[in-house]
Design a protein around this motif. Sequence first.
Motif, PDB file in Angstrom:
ATOM      1  N   SER A 137       0.825  -1.218   0.000  1.00 28.96           N
ATOM      2  CA  SER A 137       0.000   0.000   0.000  1.00 28.96           C
ATOM      3  C   SER A 137       0.851   1.257   0.000  1.00 28.96           C
ATOM      4  O   SER A 137       0.339   2.354  -0.136  1.00 28.96           O
ATOM      5  N   SER A 138       2.177   1.108   0.164  1.00 26.79           N
ATOM      6  CA  SER A 138       3.044   2.280   0.165  1.00 26.79           C
ATOM      7  C   SER A 138       3.342   2.770  -1.248  1.00 26.79           C
ATOM      8  O   SER A 138       3.942   3.816  -1.422  1.00 26.79           O
ATOM      9  N   LEU A 139       2.910   2.019  -2.256  1.00 26.73           N
ATOM     10  CA  LEU A 139       3.141   2.433  -3.639  1.00 26.73           C
ATOM     11  C   LEU A 139       2.260   3.630  -3.963  1.00 26.73           C
ATOM     12  O   LEU A 139       1.127   3.728  -3.487  1.00 26.73           O
ATOM     13  N   PRO A 140       2.749   4.515  -4.764  1.00 28.11           N
ATOM     14  CA  PRO A 140       1.919   5.663  -5.153  1.00 28.11           C
ATOM     15  C   PRO A 140       0.749   5.185  -6.002  1.00 28.11           C
ATOM     16  O   PRO A 140       0.801   4.117  -6.594  1.00 28.11           O
ATOM     17  N   PRO A 141      -0.335   5.950  -6.080  1.00 26.20           N
ATOM     18  CA  PRO A 141      -1.486   5.545  -6.879  1.00 26.20           C
ATOM     19  C   PRO A 141      -1.103   5.442  -8.356  1.00 26.20           C
ATOM     20  O   PRO A 141      -0.140   6.054  -8.801  1.00 26.20           O
ATOM     21  N   LEU A 142      -1.876   4.627  -9.077  1.00 33.10           N
ATOM     22  CA  LEU A 142      -1.620   4.481 -10.509  1.00 33.10           C
ATOM     23  C   LEU A 142      -1.641   5.842 -11.174  1.00 33.10           C
ATOM     24  O   LEU A 142      -2.508   6.670 -10.902  1.00 33.10           O
ATOM     25  N   SER A 149      -0.016  13.942 -19.877  1.00 31.31           N
ATOM     26  CA  SER A 149      -0.960  13.407 -20.870  1.00 31.31           C
ATOM     27  C   SER A 149      -1.430  12.017 -20.472  1.00 31.31           C
ATOM     28  O   SER A 149      -2.609  11.673 -20.630  1.00 31.31           O
ATOM     29  N   VAL A 150      -0.555  11.184 -19.918  1.00 31.12           N
ATOM     30  CA  VAL A 150      -0.944   9.847 -19.472  1.00 31.12           C
ATOM     31  C   VAL A 150      -1.874   9.963 -18.272  1.00 31.12           C
ATOM     32  O   VAL A 150      -2.878   9.250 -18.173  1.00 31.12           O
ATOM     33  N   GLN A 151      -1.571  10.885 -17.345  1.00 32.77           N
ATOM     34  CA  GLN A 151      -2.435  11.084 -16.172  1.00 32.77           C
ATOM     35  C   GLN A 151      -3.840  11.530 -16.601  1.00 32.77           C
ATOM     36  O   GLN A 151      -4.845  11.048 -16.075  1.00 32.77           O
ATOM     37  N   ASN A 152      -3.909  12.449 -17.572  1.00 27.98           N
ATOM     38  CA  ASN A 152      -5.217  12.901 -18.074  1.00 27.98           C
ATOM     39  C   ASN A 152      -5.975  11.752 -18.727  1.00 27.98           C
ATOM     40  O   ASN A 152      -7.187  11.622 -18.562  1.00 27.98           O
ATOM     41  N   PHE A 153      -5.277  10.925 -19.469  1.00 25.49           N
ATOM     42  CA  PHE A 153      -5.917   9.767 -20.094  1.00 25.49           C
ATOM     43  C   PHE A 153      -6.506   8.850 -19.030  1.00 25.49           C
ATOM     44  O   PHE A 153      -7.639   8.382 -19.149  1.00 25.49           O
ATOM     45  N   ILE A 154      -5.733   8.571 -17.972  1.00 26.63           N
ATOM     46  CA  ILE A 154      -6.207   7.689 -16.903  1.00 26.63           C
ATOM     47  C   ILE A 154      -7.426   8.292 -16.222  1.00 26.63           C
ATOM     48  O   ILE A 154      -8.411   7.598 -15.949  1.00 26.63           O
ATOM     49  N   LYS A 155      -7.417   9.618 -15.973  1.00 27.70           N
ATOM     50  CA  LYS A 155      -8.569  10.289 -15.342  1.00 27.70           C
ATOM     51  C   LYS A 155      -9.803  10.190 -16.219  1.00 27.70           C
ATOM     52  O   LYS A 155     -10.902   9.886 -15.746  1.00 27.70           O
ATOM     53  N   ARG A 156      -9.636  10.438 -17.521  1.00 23.98           N
ATOM     54  CA  ARG A 156     -10.788  10.359 -18.441  1.00 23.98           C
ATOM     55  C   ARG A 156     -11.355   8.942 -18.485  1.00 23.98           C
ATOM     56  O   ARG A 156     -12.566   8.741 -18.508  1.00 23.98           O
TER      57      ARG A 156
END
Length: 165
Positions: A137-142, A149-156
Amino acid sequence: MSKKRWFRLYIERWRDGTFGLTPNEIAAYITLLCELYDHDGILIRADLDLLARRCGMRPSSFRKAFETLTRRGKLTLDGDVITSKAVSEEIESRERLDGKFAESRQKLAEKRNEIREIQQRLPTDTEKRIKTRVLDSSLPPLGAGQSPSVQNFIKRREMARRRSA
């Protein structure tokens, strides 16, 4: 008859070995070599008239060519058995190579089996990633540490999943 339906032909050796032969002698020689390879290097009860027909030659022309080939040491006639030292050596060489190839194929099959066994014991990459995410659980979120751009894709993608649910 032999299982092997081919033989190696070394161009330089052939050219040097047939130098000075007439076309009839060359035709008889290559046909007889094929016959010898087809019969594992030995023609037993050789019928010269039949071999002449195989070569497309008159029996008298074939006999003359055959005598030249035996005189030059290309072929050996012992009674009614025709052999060739070169054919015998090539067949022995081919058998040694076949033994080496069989040994190599066996080793390769053993290695492939070892690899399959190891792969079957290992979890798949997807299973490993899921287990790692759940257990640690210490890993950062996906998406963290990824480009915007990858973060925005994951959010969408996440928003689209929520809407469809």
